[in-house]
Design a protein around this motif. Structure first.
Motif: not given
Length: 104
Positions: A73-78, A85-86
Motif C-alpha cells: 500500500l505504501s508503494h501504491f500511495n507514493r 499529483g494527488m
C-alpha cells in the motif's frame, strides 16, 4: 489483459506472444519504454478510474490497490501521488465532481 495480477511478468507476456522475454524487452527499449513502467502505469490508470467511480466509494483504497496488482500500500500511495499529483483519497472525489460538471 493480465497486468493487474500479482507476479505478472515480462516472461508471461513473451510466452503468450511467442517471443523471448529478452526480445520483448528489446522492443520496448527501442520504443523508449520498460515493461515495469508500462505495467505500473496501466495499474495506476485503472486504480484512478476505480477510485473515481462513485459506485466504489465503499471499497477501501487498500482493496483497490491490491485489486490492480500492488502488493504494498505504501508503494501504491507514493506511486499514485507521483503519477497524478494527488493522493488516492483525493482521486476518490474526482468522479463525483466530474459527474456533477457533466450534468450541468
Amino acid at each position: 489483459a493480465h497486468f493487474s495480477q500479482t507476479g505478472f511478468s515480462v516472461a508471461d507476456v513473451a510466452r503468450r506472444q511467442g517471443v523471448s522475454p529478452r526480445y520483448l524487452q528489446m522492443l520496448l527499449a527501442e520504443a523508449g519504454q520498460s515493461f515495469s513502467t508500462l505495467v505500473q502505469e496501466a495499474r495506476l490508470d485503472l486504480a484512478r478510474r476505480l477510485l473515481a467511480n462513485p459506485r466504489r466509494d465503499a471499497t477501501p483504497i487498500s482493496d483497490v490497490a491490491m485489486s490492480v496488482g500492488f502488493g504494498d500500500l505504501s508503494h501504491f500511495n507514493r506511486s499514485f501521488r507521483r503519477r497524478f499529483g494527488m493522493t488516492p483519497r483525493e482521486a476518490r472525489g474526482e468522479g463525483v465532481t466530474s459527474q456533477r460538471l457533466r450534468s450541468h
